[in-house]
Design a protein around this motif. Structure first.
Motif, PDB file in Angstrom:
ATOM      1  N   GLN A  26       0.847  -1.201   0.000  1.00  0.00           N
ATOM      2  CA  GLN A  26       0.000   0.000   0.000  1.00  0.00           C
ATOM      3  C   GLN A  26       0.889   1.260   0.000  1.00  0.00           C
ATOM      4  OE1 GLN A  26      -3.179  -0.618   2.811  1.00  0.00           O
ATOM      5  NE2 GLN A  26      -3.334   1.600   3.081  1.00  0.00           N
ATOM      6  N   HIS A  27       1.889   1.276   0.865  1.00  0.00           N
ATOM      7  CA  HIS A  27       2.782   2.436   0.944  1.00  0.00           C
ATOM      8  C   HIS A  27       3.520   2.626  -0.380  1.00  0.00           C
ATOM      9  CE1 HIS A  27       2.372   3.757   5.011  1.00  0.00           C
ATOM     10  NE2 HIS A  27       2.682   2.593   5.526  1.00  0.00           N
ATOM     11  N   GLU A  30       1.551   3.972  -3.139  1.00  0.00           N
ATOM     12  CA  GLU A  30       1.109   5.347  -2.888  1.00  0.00           C
ATOM     13  C   GLU A  30       2.217   6.381  -3.111  1.00  0.00           C
ATOM     14  OE1 GLU A  30      -1.858   6.861  -1.627  1.00  0.00           O
ATOM     15  OE2 GLU A  30      -2.784   5.032  -2.356  1.00  0.00           O
ATOM     16  N   ILE A  31       3.461   5.918  -3.229  1.00  0.00           N
ATOM     17  CA  ILE A  31       4.552   6.889  -3.377  1.00  0.00           C
ATOM     18  C   ILE A  31       4.308   7.713  -4.641  1.00  0.00           C
ATOM     19  CG2 ILE A  31       7.023   7.161  -3.876  1.00  0.00           C
ATOM     20  CD1 ILE A  31       7.479   4.708  -2.095  1.00  0.00           C
ATOM     21  N   ALA A  32       4.181   9.007  -4.436  1.00  0.00           N
ATOM     22  CA  ALA A  32       3.885   9.880  -5.568  1.00  0.00           C
ATOM     23  C   ALA A  32       5.171  10.119  -6.375  1.00  0.00           C
ATOM     24  CB  ALA A  32       3.347  11.201  -5.059  1.00  0.00           C
ATOM     25  N   PRO A  33       5.050  10.245  -7.685  1.00  0.00           N
ATOM     26  CA  PRO A  33       6.249  10.489  -8.477  1.00  0.00           C
ATOM     27  C   PRO A  33       6.887  11.834  -8.129  1.00  0.00           C
ATOM     28  CG  PRO A  33       4.261  10.699  -9.818  1.00  0.00           C
ATOM     29  CD  PRO A  33       3.847  10.193  -8.498  1.00  0.00           C
ATOM     30  N   ARG A  34       8.171  11.902  -8.217  1.00  0.00           N
ATOM     31  CA  ARG A  34       8.936  13.128  -7.961  1.00  0.00           C
ATOM     32  C   ARG A  34       8.625  13.718  -6.575  1.00  0.00           C
ATOM     33  NH1 ARG A  34      12.769  14.923 -10.521  1.00  0.00           N
ATOM     34  NH2 ARG A  34      12.171  17.098 -10.597  1.00  0.00           N
ATOM     35  N   SER A  35       8.614  12.880  -5.581  1.00  0.00           N
ATOM     36  CA  SER A  35       8.367  13.414  -4.235  1.00  0.00           C
ATOM     37  C   SER A  35       9.448  12.921  -3.290  1.00  0.00           C
ATOM     38  CB  SER A  35       6.989  13.015  -3.741  1.00  0.00           C
ATOM     39  OG  SER A  35       6.897  11.615  -3.766  1.00  0.00           O
ATOM     40  N   GLY A  36      10.662  13.075  -3.684  1.00  0.00           N
ATOM     41  CA  GLY A  36      11.769  12.832  -2.767  1.00  0.00           C
ATOM     42  C   GLY A  36      12.502  11.526  -2.946  1.00  0.00           C
TER      43      GLY A  36
ATOM     44  N   TYR B 234       8.509   9.869   6.116  1.00  0.00           N
ATOM     45  CA  TYR B 234       8.036  10.011   4.742  1.00  0.00           C
ATOM     46  C   TYR B 234       6.559   9.629   4.702  1.00  0.00           C
ATOM     47  CZ  TYR B 234       8.134   9.734  -0.341  1.00  0.00           C
ATOM     48  OH  TYR B 234       7.907   9.951  -1.680  1.00  0.00           O
ATOM     49  N   THR B 236       3.068   8.711   2.937  1.00  0.00           N
ATOM     50  CA  THR B 236       2.647   8.156   1.642  1.00  0.00           C
ATOM     51  C   THR B 236       1.176   8.431   1.322  1.00  0.00           C
ATOM     52  OG1 THR B 236       2.257   6.038   2.701  1.00  0.00           O
ATOM     53  CG2 THR B 236       4.342   6.290   1.538  1.00  0.00           C
ATOM     54  N   ILE B 238       0.080  11.116   0.414  1.00  0.00           N
ATOM     55  CA  ILE B 238       0.130  12.454  -0.185  1.00  0.00           C
ATOM     56  C   ILE B 238      -0.576  12.568  -1.525  1.00  0.00           C
ATOM     57  CG2 ILE B 238       2.249  13.080   1.014  1.00  0.00           C
ATOM     58  CD1 ILE B 238       3.792  12.636  -1.500  1.00  0.00           C
ATOM     59  N   SER B 239      -0.823  11.416  -2.176  1.00  0.00           N
ATOM     60  CA  SER B 239      -1.453  11.550  -3.486  1.00  0.00           C
ATOM     61  C   SER B 239      -2.968  11.688  -3.369  1.00  0.00           C
ATOM     62  CB  SER B 239      -1.089  10.365  -4.371  1.00  0.00           C
ATOM     63  OG  SER B 239      -1.442   9.182  -3.719  1.00  0.00           O
ATOM     64  N   THR B 240      -3.515  11.428  -2.189  1.00  0.00           N
ATOM     65  CA  THR B 240      -4.967  11.491  -2.046  1.00  0.00           C
ATOM     66  C   THR B 240      -5.434  12.569  -1.084  1.00  0.00           C
ATOM     67  OG1 THR B 240      -4.735   9.779  -0.382  1.00  0.00           O
ATOM     68  CG2 THR B 240      -5.383   9.047  -2.581  1.00  0.00           C
ATOM     69  N   PHE B 319       7.668   4.267   6.502  1.00  0.00           N
ATOM     70  CA  PHE B 319       6.629   5.074   5.858  1.00  0.00           C
ATOM     71  C   PHE B 319       5.518   5.372   6.856  1.00  0.00           C
ATOM     72  CE2 PHE B 319       8.583   2.743   2.353  1.00  0.00           C
ATOM     73  CZ  PHE B 319       8.907   3.793   1.522  1.00  0.00           C
ATOM     74  N   GLY B 320       4.876   6.501   6.660  1.00  0.00           N
ATOM     75  CA  GLY B 320       3.817   6.850   7.606  1.00  0.00           C
ATOM     76  C   GLY B 320       2.730   7.680   6.962  1.00  0.00           C
ATOM     77  N   TYR B 428      12.088  16.580  -6.253  1.00  0.00           N
ATOM     78  CA  TYR B 428      10.874  17.298  -5.846  1.00  0.00           C
ATOM     79  C   TYR B 428      10.461  18.254  -6.954  1.00  0.00           C
ATOM     80  CZ  TYR B 428      11.918  15.556  -1.218  1.00  0.00           C
ATOM     81  OH  TYR B 428      12.178  14.723  -0.161  1.00  0.00           O
ATOM     82  N   ARG B 429       9.142  18.371  -7.129  1.00  0.00           N
ATOM     83  CA  ARG B 429       8.644  19.307  -8.144  1.00  0.00           C
ATOM     84  C   ARG B 429       8.394  20.665  -7.513  1.00  0.00           C
ATOM     85  NH1 ARG B 429       4.022  15.486 -10.626  1.00  0.00           N
ATOM     86  NH2 ARG B 429       3.372  15.664  -8.471  1.00  0.00           N
ATOM     87  N   LYS B 536      -8.282  10.558  -6.577  1.00  0.00           N
ATOM     88  CA  LYS B 536      -7.066   9.899  -7.041  1.00  0.00           C
ATOM     89  C   LYS B 536      -7.151   9.668  -8.543  1.00  0.00           C
ATOM     90  CE  LYS B 536      -3.973   6.283  -5.702  1.00  0.00           C
ATOM     91  NZ  LYS B 536      -3.783   5.062  -4.969  1.00  0.00           N
TER      92      LYS B 536
END
Lengths: 78, 538
Positions: A26-27, A30-36, B234, B236, B238-240, B319-320, B428-429, B536
């Motif tokens: 799941q983690h 969920e890792i978004a692209p270009r986020s570290g 970190y 995870t 963040i996309s939602t 991850f958190g 990072y963007r 999403k």
């Protein structure tokens, strides 16, 4: 050890392993692209994931066979 | 381009930015004192200069971190293998945490590949305070069942001093010197006599990867005076989630160059989770500092003052979940700001008495970290100045627009370019970093309140960051933002009218209208963050 206790411990071990894999996958999905995380880190994590999955399948086969054997055993204390 | 050349370029850019910033600051200060002004204009102008000095100081601190992080001669080996496996306690501190969140973390504890691990749930929930609360007593039983099911030992104690009190009581219990009321239920395996050598601490929502412990223990074993190694957080989710997204990016800025820079000269501070401590170090200083809401930060200072060292391990290995709505985020930020300013007072006190116990670089890092949350006042002053000028005619910036543009524009753009380029090199963007910064600016009222409470020693009950809920704050609680937005809008309109009717003052008015517009846009982002769930992308 009581047969029922042993069986539930084995089943629990399988469930715990499956839960951890579910959490990790799941983690990682969920890792978004270009986020570290660099591509290298992400591919490393993906490798860890696939190793864990492969191990889990292997463990499941062994533990399921063991569970079946224990179930067939007529003794109550093993 | 070779790696070495890239690294030199990354060091050169912040160095140039620091120099340009200093040129701006000197010219700005000189120009301020060359002008005539009324006393009230002088007050506003000096406040603005102080606000800018604060930003410049912290900006320079950040640039120096980049230089240190990219110029490390012996960076920490991320793949170090341990030669032995001393006992490691892996603990999660929990205060009424949702069971599903705990279950996931405990499952990950079980999956840790470190062979000599002892797993513990430290339950800090205050059952004794609510003996008639049936739901709470049911929760107590469910926690026990969960620990039994997940084969994790369960520790409870007589509640005092939040997380610090809990971990201290646990350490005492492991050292066979338990405090009254401490109880350990064994569901995994009994701890070794005298306790474990190391303790890995996690928050309830932080899930370590299987290989988390090995390289860290390997480093701890190599350096006897190494008290702790901190790893990044970190998020995870963040996309939602818009809030978690921006909060995650804020964290990232901290955990990249800032932490690497601190780690490079042994001044890393503990961040409370995803950290491994040497038990002897904690016992040496009497455990975690119990009278601070940021016990991690306060404990770091005590460890450093007692000649223990610290490191930063710059690889994401846990991850958190980030705060999922503004209310949760503001609670978290308030707690951090309150604690940091509380520790800042201790830093100042310790500096006055024990300045020679730490190198200057350590004190600089502590002062920068301890003062960071004063940034709320900085945003407040900077936000007020264009409004004061446009609506009341009170100037705060005594320089001709040409000089302003000549010195400010290179300073502003070069520092921004350095910031975005260096973070861009870390995947990072710009858009994401901007969101993180905008959320920081919108947290200004929270920071101001926390700083005032900390300076006045006002005690607030400890509040955990809520998990698993994403609720919007009612508009009635965002009145301050609505008011500030309206003020900026009024200032913009009034400014444009003045430009039309007084074209001779067009240049300074234009500068202030642009700033008011900038602030108006930033303030309005509060409504974007107040709608935390993102759809999403498929």
């Amino acid at each position: 050890m009581k047969k029922s206790k042993l069986l539930s411990a084995l089943k629990r071990a399988l469930i715990t392993e499956e839960s951890s894999i579910k959490v990790y996958s799941q983690h990682i999905t969920e890792i978004a692209p270009r986020s570290g995380l660099s591509d290298e880190q992400i591919s490393q994590l993906t490798r860890v994931m696939s190793d864990l999955r492969a191990e889990s399948v292997h463990h499941k086969e062994i533990v399921t066979a063991l569970i079946n054997k224990i179930k067939e055993d007529p003794r109550d204390d093993i | 381009m070779s790696m070495r050349r890239k690294i030199r370029w990354l060091q050169l850019l912040p160095l140039v930015a620091i120099n340009v910033a200093l040129i701006y600051f000197v010219s700005r200060t000189v120009l301020l004192f060359l002008q005539d002004y009324h006393w009230y204009e002088y007050v506003v102008a000096v406040l603005l200069l102080l606000a800018e000095s604060f930003l410049l100081l912290h900006g320079c601190g950040y640039m120096l971190s980049i230089i240190r992080a990219t110029g490390q001669a012996n960076p920490i080996d991320l793949d170090q293998k341990p030669k032995s496996f001393p006992p490691l306690a892996v603990v999660v501190a929990s205060y009424k945490e949702p069971l599903n969140v705990l279950e996931e973390t405990l499952a990950c504890f079980n999956a840790l590949s470190y062979p000599n691990k002892y797993l513990y749930l430290l339950d800090d929930t205050r059952y004794a305070d609510h003996p008639d609360d049936e739901a709470l007593q049911r929760y107590k039983k469910q926690v026990e069942e969960l620990c039994e099911c997940m084969e994790v030992n369960l520790f409870r104690h007589k509640w005092h001093d939040a997380k610090a009190g809990l971990i201290n009581d646990f350490l005492l219990h492991q050292a066979v010197n338990p405090r009254e009321g401490s109880v350990l239920k064994i569901f995994q395996r009994a701890p070794p006599l005298g306790g474990e050598k190391y303790i890995a601490i996690f928050d309830a929502d932080q899930n370590p990867m299987p290989g988390f412990a090995e390289p860290i223990i390997a480093h701890m074993e190599m350096e006897y005076r190494l008290a702790f190694i901190q790893t990044p957080q970190y998020y995870t989710n963040i996309s939602t989630n818009t809030v978690a997204h921006a909060a995650g990016l804020q964290q990232a800025i901290f955990y990249e160059f800032i932490c690497e820079g601190k780690g490079a000269h042994d001044a890393m501070m503990c961040c409370g989770t995803n950290v491994v401590f040497r038990n002897d170090a904690l016992l040496d200083i009497g455990g975690f500092e119990e009278h601070s809401v940021t016990e991690d930060f306060a404990t770091s200072l005590r460890l450093h003052l007692n000649e223990w060292s610290s490191r930063y391990f710059p690889r994401v290995c846990a991850f958190g979940l980030g705060p999922e709505d503004l209310s949760g985020y503001f609670k978290q930020q308030y707690r951090w700001a309150l604690g940091s300013v509380g520790v800042f007072k201790e830093i100042a006190h310790n500096f006055s008495e024990y300045a020679r116990y730490l190198p200057v670089t350590h004190w600089v890092e502590y002062f920068l970290a301890g003062t960071y949350y004063f940034i709320g006042f900085v945003y407040l002053i900077m936000g007020a100045c264009p409004i004061l000028y446009l609506l009341l005619g009170v100037p705060s910036y005594f320089a001709k627009p040409e000089i302003y543009f000549l010195t400010f524009i290179p300073y502003f753009f070069l520092t921004m370019i350095t910031f975005y380029v260096t973070l861009g090199r870390r995947n990072y963007r710009i858009r994401d970093i901007l969101l993180g910064q905008i959320l920081t600016v919108n947290s200004a009222p929270v920071y101001v309140r926390a700083v005032i409470d900390a300076l006045l020693n006002r005690k607030k009950p400890f509040e955990v960051t809520p998990k698993g809920q994403s609720n919007s704050i009612p508009l009635s609680r965002l009145k301050l933002y609505l008011f500030c937005g309206a003020l900026n809008l009024a200032a913009m309109i009034w400014g444009l009218l003045q430009m039309y009717f007084s074209p001779e003052r067009a240049q300074p008015i234009l500068v202030n209208v642009l700033w008011a517009t900038y602030h108006f846009v930033i303030i309005n982002f509060i409504f974007y963050f107040n709608n935390p769930i993102k759809v999403k992308k498929s």
